[in-house]
Design a protein around this motif. Sequence first.
Motif, PDB file in Angstrom:
ATOM      1  N   LEU A 214      55.480  38.611  23.823  1.00  0.00           N
ATOM      2  CA  LEU A 214      54.063  38.735  24.138  1.00  0.00           C
ATOM      3  C   LEU A 214      53.858  39.916  25.080  1.00  0.00           C
ATOM      4  N   LEU A 215      52.645  40.459  25.052  1.00  0.00           N
ATOM      5  CA  LEU A 215      52.328  41.523  25.998  1.00  0.00           C
ATOM      6  C   LEU A 215      52.149  40.972  27.404  1.00  0.00           C
ATOM      7  N   SER A 216      51.561  39.794  27.505  1.00  0.00           N
ATOM      8  CA  SER A 216      51.298  39.186  28.811  1.00  0.00           C
ATOM      9  C   SER A 216      51.580  37.696  28.753  1.00  0.00           C
ATOM     10  N   CYS A 217      52.038  37.138  29.855  1.00  0.00           N
ATOM     11  CA  CYS A 217      52.273  35.690  29.933  1.00  0.00           C
ATOM     12  C   CYS A 217      50.964  34.913  29.898  1.00  0.00           C
ATOM     13  N   LEU A 218      49.840  35.625  30.071  1.00  0.00           N
ATOM     14  CA  LEU A 218      48.540  34.977  29.953  1.00  0.00           C
ATOM     15  C   LEU A 218      48.203  34.671  28.495  1.00  0.00           C
ATOM     16  N   ASN A 219      48.811  35.411  27.563  1.00  0.00           N
ATOM     17  CA  ASN A 219      48.566  35.201  26.134  1.00  0.00           C
ATOM     18  C   ASN A 219      49.206  33.900  25.661  1.00  0.00           C
ATOM     19  N   ILE A 220      48.539  33.254  24.722  1.00  0.00           N
ATOM     20  CA  ILE A 220      49.058  32.011  24.148  1.00  0.00           C
ATOM     21  C   ILE A 220      49.886  32.342  22.908  1.00  0.00           C
ATOM     22  N   LEU A 297      32.691  33.444  25.514  1.00  0.00           N
ATOM     23  CA  LEU A 297      33.371  34.731  25.561  1.00  0.00           C
ATOM     24  C   LEU A 297      34.496  34.810  24.525  1.00  0.00           C
ATOM     25  N   SER A 298      35.238  33.722  24.382  1.00  0.00           N
ATOM     26  CA  SER A 298      36.345  33.702  23.421  1.00  0.00           C
ATOM     27  C   SER A 298      35.842  33.872  21.990  1.00  0.00           C
ATOM     28  N   ALA A 317      39.961  40.277  26.304  1.00  0.00           N
ATOM     29  CA  ALA A 317      40.572  38.942  26.277  1.00  0.00           C
ATOM     30  C   ALA A 317      41.085  38.556  27.657  1.00  0.00           C
ATOM     31  N   THR A 318      41.665  39.514  28.360  1.00  0.00           N
ATOM     32  CA  THR A 318      42.159  39.257  29.719  1.00  0.00           C
ATOM     33  C   THR A 318      41.011  38.968  30.679  1.00  0.00           C
TER      34      THR A 318
END
Length: 375
Positions: A214-220, A297-298, A317-318
């Motif tokens: 993943l690009l970020s740990c915030l991504n699911i 927003l999503s 998204a962030t």
Amino acid sequence: MSIILATPPSLALTASDFFVSDLCTVNSTIKKVCLNDTISKPGTCYEDSCCTSFETATSWHYRIAQGSHVVFSCLGIIVIAIYVLKYASKHMLPSNVRVLVSIMLLLMFAHSIDMIMIHVYHISKSFQAISSIPCSVRVQVSFCALFRYTFSFCTLGLAFCQYCLYIDRLFCALYNNYSKYQDVIQYVLVLKWISMTAGIIVWVYREEDSDSYLLSCLNIPLNSMVDLSFVTAAVFPINIVCCFLSVIMFRHFKKKENRTRFELNSHFTAAVDVESSEFLYIVTISQAIFIVIYPVLSLSMRFFYEDTPRPLHLTFATLSYVFSIYCFVIPFVMIDYGRKRDDTRRTRIWSHVKLKSVGAEGADNYFGMMKSQWE
């Protein structure tokens, strides 16, 4: 060695093949080959390539989006500390409500710490990245597991904690032996909160591919996206129900307070319940605003997905993850309520102190207060 982006003369997979194979979330309009992409699966679409991840991670707008989470999380920690140290003790809250509100504050504190750690790590990693190794900006799902479990537990736990708060208030309003079994109800609700939250989090991430990136740990993770959507849809009505209950509970305890004016113990208990209901109403309304904003927003991002460049889409998204702001605003609302209640209390005390108790004016004040007890 620099990144080489080239458009292939013929694609191994068609747009529909990409979609069916779950390698792309939409039918891509731009597909390129990233020659330095060493971790993506064969046939991965351009939007999910290491080259695009590198472009996104090193962009100023994506760093600002991540930095906003750090800023609001730091502010949240400060505001939570101020509330706990200065205002928490000034609220007349029932024991069970105080315990559950403390759990909410603890969850917001843990969430803020988690957000700071995640985004400081990713921002620093983006500054260390080099164009010849674009995949270095991406992280393995297994590495993100601890961070992801933490902030997911906190966000879902906040919703269920609020749910438990109103179950307690319903017991208080409807169960005659509530005072006798108050501690038992508290333990059961806390155990229910822990088991529900932990069980759903484990279920949501049960099929995640720990070897993917993943690009970020915030991504699911992609394998958990559908399950998380179902949970979000199921949890969403909780806030609406709690808003409705907050109004009913306030009216119920207000009537109880009026009926018990000449029973000192019952009147004080009812007054505490009224204040706690007013406090929960304000907090619940504030929470509901964020619970509504987040899915809006999503959904908006998904609607404009194909028309938005991938780096900008990931930035939006962030930014749409509003729970870092939530963990700042909700404690701030608690502080504002505590400050107003404290000011009101001081004003009433001083107004009574200044009343004359002798002479004709004193007599009028005395009989006026007596008369108010019968109104």
